[in-house]
Design a protein around this motif. Structure first.
Motif, PDB file in Angstrom:
ATOM      1  N   ILE A 170       0.672  -1.203   0.014  1.00  0.00           N
ATOM      2  CA  ILE A 170      -0.041   0.054  -0.111  1.00  0.00           C
ATOM      3  C   ILE A 170       0.970   1.146   0.144  1.00  0.00           C
ATOM      4  CG2 ILE A 170      -1.590   1.323   1.605  1.00  0.00           C
ATOM      5  CD1 ILE A 170      -2.737  -1.271   2.315  1.00  0.00           C
ATOM      6  N   GLY A 171       1.914   1.437   0.756  1.00  0.00           N
ATOM      7  CA  GLY A 171       2.759   2.344   0.869  1.00  0.00           C
ATOM      8  C   GLY A 171       3.452   2.379  -0.344  1.00  0.00           C
ATOM      9  N   ALA A 172       4.178   1.300  -0.993  1.00  0.00           N
ATOM     10  CA  ALA A 172       4.682   1.527  -2.375  1.00  0.00           C
ATOM     11  C   ALA A 172       3.830   1.986  -3.495  1.00  0.00           C
ATOM     12  CB  ALA A 172       5.276   0.184  -2.544  1.00  0.00           C
ATOM     13  N   ALA A 173       2.509   1.507  -3.259  1.00  0.00           N
ATOM     14  CA  ALA A 173       1.706   2.048  -4.526  1.00  0.00           C
ATOM     15  C   ALA A 173       1.424   3.313  -4.474  1.00  0.00           C
ATOM     16  CB  ALA A 173       0.268   1.224  -4.445  1.00  0.00           C
ATOM     17  N   LEU A 174       1.537   4.136  -2.981  1.00  0.00           N
ATOM     18  CA  LEU A 174       1.015   5.342  -2.850  1.00  0.00           C
ATOM     19  C   LEU A 174       2.160   6.128  -3.553  1.00  0.00           C
ATOM     20  CD1 LEU A 174      -0.082   7.745  -1.679  1.00  0.00           C
ATOM     21  CD2 LEU A 174       0.949   7.074   0.624  1.00  0.00           C
ATOM     22  N   GLY A 175       3.475   5.644  -3.094  1.00  0.00           N
ATOM     23  CA  GLY A 175       4.824   6.384  -3.754  1.00  0.00           C
ATOM     24  C   GLY A 175       4.479   6.454  -5.385  1.00  0.00           C
ATOM     25  N   LYS A 176       4.155   5.501  -6.064  1.00  0.00           N
ATOM     26  CA  LYS A 176       4.031   5.201  -7.394  1.00  0.00           C
ATOM     27  C   LYS A 176       2.983   6.162  -7.957  1.00  0.00           C
ATOM     28  CE  LYS A 176       6.732   1.917  -9.032  1.00  0.00           C
ATOM     29  NZ  LYS A 176       7.937   1.907  -9.907  1.00  0.00           N
ATOM     30  N   ALA A 177       1.820   6.374  -7.359  1.00  0.00           N
ATOM     31  CA  ALA A 177       0.921   7.137  -7.390  1.00  0.00           C
ATOM     32  C   ALA A 177       1.204   8.376  -7.373  1.00  0.00           C
ATOM     33  CB  ALA A 177      -0.529   6.899  -6.742  1.00  0.00           C
ATOM     34  N   PRO A 236     -14.073   8.840  11.706  1.00  0.00           N
ATOM     35  CA  PRO A 236     -14.881   9.571  10.588  1.00  0.00           C
ATOM     36  C   PRO A 236     -14.137  10.826  10.303  1.00  0.00           C
ATOM     37  CG  PRO A 236     -15.834   9.711  12.792  1.00  0.00           C
ATOM     38  CD  PRO A 236     -14.599   8.696  12.868  1.00  0.00           C
ATOM     39  N   ASP A 237     -13.271  11.190  10.924  1.00  0.00           N
ATOM     40  CA  ASP A 237     -12.679  12.558  10.678  1.00  0.00           C
ATOM     41  C   ASP A 237     -11.416  12.551   9.873  1.00  0.00           C
ATOM     42  OD1 ASP A 237     -14.496  13.836  12.350  1.00  0.00           O
ATOM     43  OD2 ASP A 237     -13.133  13.842  14.163  1.00  0.00           O
ATOM     44  N   THR A 238     -10.995  11.379   9.570  1.00  0.00           N
ATOM     45  CA  THR A 238     -10.037  10.795   8.602  1.00  0.00           C
ATOM     46  C   THR A 238     -10.244  10.630   7.411  1.00  0.00           C
ATOM     47  OG1 THR A 238      -8.577  10.186  10.539  1.00  0.00           O
ATOM     48  CG2 THR A 238      -7.861   9.779   8.220  1.00  0.00           C
ATOM     49  N   PRO A 239     -10.125  11.449   6.135  1.00  0.00           N
ATOM     50  CA  PRO A 239     -10.616  10.997   4.939  1.00  0.00           C
ATOM     51  C   PRO A 239      -9.798   9.712   4.316  1.00  0.00           C
ATOM     52  CG  PRO A 239      -9.098  12.869   4.948  1.00  0.00           C
ATOM     53  CD  PRO A 239      -9.263  12.656   6.239  1.00  0.00           C
ATOM     54  N   SER A 240     -10.475   9.042   3.265  1.00  0.00           N
ATOM     55  CA  SER A 240      -9.908   7.799   3.064  1.00  0.00           C
ATOM     56  C   SER A 240      -9.160   8.279   1.755  1.00  0.00           C
ATOM     57  CB  SER A 240     -11.103   6.977   2.235  1.00  0.00           C
ATOM     58  OG  SER A 240     -11.656   7.494   1.215  1.00  0.00           O
ATOM     59  N   TYR A 241      -8.161   7.288   1.107  1.00  0.00           N
ATOM     60  CA  TYR A 241      -7.291   7.620   0.231  1.00  0.00           C
ATOM     61  C   TYR A 241      -8.014   7.860  -0.968  1.00  0.00           C
ATOM     62  CZ  TYR A 241      -3.040   5.455   2.311  1.00  0.00           C
ATOM     63  OH  TYR A 241      -2.023   5.048   2.678  1.00  0.00           O
ATOM     64  N   ALA A 242      -9.303   7.262  -1.320  1.00  0.00           N
ATOM     65  CA  ALA A 242     -10.196   7.477  -2.418  1.00  0.00           C
ATOM     66  C   ALA A 242     -10.625   8.904  -2.396  1.00  0.00           C
ATOM     67  CB  ALA A 242     -11.287   6.405  -2.232  1.00  0.00           C
ATOM     68  N   GLU A 243     -11.074   9.504  -1.138  1.00  0.00           N
ATOM     69  CA  GLU A 243     -11.560  10.691  -1.005  1.00  0.00           C
ATOM     70  C   GLU A 243     -10.502  11.846  -1.501  1.00  0.00           C
ATOM     71  OE1 GLU A 243     -13.574  13.490   2.456  1.00  0.00           O
ATOM     72  OE2 GLU A 243     -13.383  11.227   2.872  1.00  0.00           O
ATOM     73  N   GLN A 244      -9.164  11.471  -1.269  1.00  0.00           N
ATOM     74  CA  GLN A 244      -8.175  12.406  -1.570  1.00  0.00           C
ATOM     75  C   GLN A 244      -7.575  12.144  -3.005  1.00  0.00           C
ATOM     76  OE1 GLN A 244      -5.538  13.298   1.880  1.00  0.00           O
ATOM     77  NE2 GLN A 244      -6.693  11.497   2.839  1.00  0.00           N
ATOM     78  N   GLY A 245      -8.221  11.296  -3.743  1.00  0.00           N
ATOM     79  CA  GLY A 245      -7.847  11.246  -5.162  1.00  0.00           C
ATOM     80  C   GLY A 245      -7.060   9.867  -5.463  1.00  0.00           C
ATOM     81  N   PHE A 246      -7.129   8.814  -4.372  1.00  0.00           N
ATOM     82  CA  PHE A 246      -6.115   7.670  -4.751  1.00  0.00           C
ATOM     83  C   PHE A 246      -7.162   6.471  -4.746  1.00  0.00           C
ATOM     84  CE2 PHE A 246      -3.545  10.803  -3.012  1.00  0.00           C
ATOM     85  CZ  PHE A 246      -2.399  11.083  -3.884  1.00  0.00           C
ATOM     86  N   GLU A 248      -7.255   4.045  -6.297  1.00  0.00           N
ATOM     87  CA  GLU A 248      -6.500   2.625  -6.417  1.00  0.00           C
ATOM     88  C   GLU A 248      -6.090   1.751  -5.332  1.00  0.00           C
ATOM     89  OE1 GLU A 248      -3.339   5.794  -7.789  1.00  0.00           O
ATOM     90  OE2 GLU A 248      -5.501   5.316  -7.446  1.00  0.00           O
ATOM     91  N   LEU A 249      -6.129   2.848  -4.532  1.00  0.00           N
ATOM     92  CA  LEU A 249      -5.680   2.261  -2.837  1.00  0.00           C
ATOM     93  C   LEU A 249      -7.062   1.843  -1.900  1.00  0.00           C
ATOM     94  CD1 LEU A 249      -2.564   4.727  -2.258  1.00  0.00           C
ATOM     95  CD2 LEU A 249      -2.569   2.301  -2.992  1.00  0.00           C
ATOM     96  N   ALA A 250      -8.069   1.946  -2.504  1.00  0.00           N
ATOM     97  CA  ALA A 250      -9.342   1.376  -1.909  1.00  0.00           C
ATOM     98  C   ALA A 250      -9.175   0.271  -1.474  1.00  0.00           C
ATOM     99  CB  ALA A 250     -10.700   1.862  -2.427  1.00  0.00           C
ATOM    100  N   TYR A 251      -9.011  -0.238  -0.042  1.00  0.00           N
ATOM    101  CA  TYR A 251      -8.745  -1.663   0.220  1.00  0.00           C
ATOM    102  C   TYR A 251      -9.200  -1.947   1.582  1.00  0.00           C
ATOM    103  CZ  TYR A 251      -6.416  -6.099   1.759  1.00  0.00           C
ATOM    104  OH  TYR A 251      -6.117  -7.259   1.868  1.00  0.00           O
TER     105      TYR A 251
END
Length: 327
Positions: A170-177, A236-246, A248-251
């Protein structure tokens, strides 16, 4: 995994409980054993022990939990694979040894599909991205973190529970994205990584959300994102990766119960009913919530389908990251 939290968790509950639970088994085993591939005290260990406590007398006269650690959960899988197919030996495993490891090891000592039968899901959880004092307080979002990492390549690193783990990818994919080099630093578990993060030696850690919450509540760490398709029930106060434009990291991570191949269908169904009953127990629900886990009962067929989806997800992500399988 393109799944909403509601359909992933709550939708299965309505389907499963609509038909009621199977009747008690008149030929209950003397003892059932839940085999867990990780050390005592962790989230999966607690989950297994809570459910094991409820298997008697619904499924067996007594039930125990046994930790068989090693190889990222593979030792436990092997122990169950070779056990008698009578329901007395039950595997509780995270998704990784079955859905991810086929792409991170050149050869596994088991076949995730042919050697095991799915019984029921156990729990579901988010993975979070957390940062510590090494990252400035003004970094509040994932794009902020990636921008900071680009500007500070000597500090741009993240830790995880180990090389080849779900958190690693997940971390490596974030770096790629984000088109930024995020150096991965593997640890033997999430907690050693988190201790270095809050001590200022490590910028960030990726791991199950519950692993961070003690430090977050103490003001020593900050959550920037969670991996579910929507904001987490407990954060609930922390946005998801998907909400922040990622997207592909919805998991969503999960734990599931399995038994050896060739276990009779009747035994699988009776065990499924006992597990579902345990996961609906208020004290089990509360104990899982304390670990930031949601109960996740499924039918055997639903768990088999989920593993197929899991395998497809990791196949694509591992390929994207460009990981070389271990021997």
């Amino acid at each position: 995994m393109e799944l909403t939290r509601r359909s992933f968790v709550h939708g299965t509950l309505a389907t499963l409980f609509a038909g009621g639970l199977p009747q008690a088994w008149s030929q209950a085993l003397d003892t059932a054993k839940v085999v867990i591939g990780f050390a005592p005290g962790g989230t999966i260990d607690v989950t297994g022990r809570r459910v094991a406590d409820k298997l008697a007398p619904a499924f067996s006269k007594a039930a125990i939990a046994e930790n068989r650690t090693g190889a990222g959960g593979q030792i436990a899988v092997q122990a169950v694979r070779t056990a008698a197919p009578d329901g007395s030996t039950i595997l509780l495993t995270p998704a990784s040894p079955l859905g991810l490891h086929p792409f991170t090891y050149k050869k596994l000592p088991y076949d995730p599909v042919a050697d095991l039968l799915p019984v029921s899901g156990a729990a579901v959880f988010d993975y979070a991205l957390a940062v510590g004092p090494l990252v400035p307080a003004g970094v509040k979002t994932v794009p902020d973190f990636l921008a900071w990492a680009k500007a500070n390549p000597d500090k741009a690193s993240f830790g995880s529970a180990g090389a080849g783990s779900a958190a690693n990818f997940i971390g490596a994919a974030l770096g790629k994205a984000g088109k930024v080099e995020l150096r991965h630093i593997p640890y033997r578990g999430s907690q050693p990584a988190i201790l270095e993060m809050i001590g200022g030696q490590l910028a960030a850690v990726v791991g199950p959300t519950g692993e961070f919450m003690g430090q977050v509540k103490a003001g020593k760490a900050r959550l920037l994102a969670t991996s579910g398709p929507a904001r987490g029930k407990f954060t609930p106060d922390t946005p998801s990766y998907a909400e922040q434009g990622f997207k592909e990291l919805a998991y969503l991570g999960w734990f599931g119960f399995y038994v050896p191949a060739k276990t009779p269908a009747e035994v699988v169904q009776r065990l499924n009913g006992a597990i579902r009953g345990a996961l609906s127990s208020p004290d089990v629900v509360d104990s899982l919530a304390a670990l930031y886990l949601e109960p996740y009962p499924t039918s055997p067929q639903q768990l088999a389908s989920l593993l197929k989806t899991e395998t497809e997800f990791w196949s694509g992500l591992v390929r994207t990251v460009g990981y070389t399988p271990e021997g």
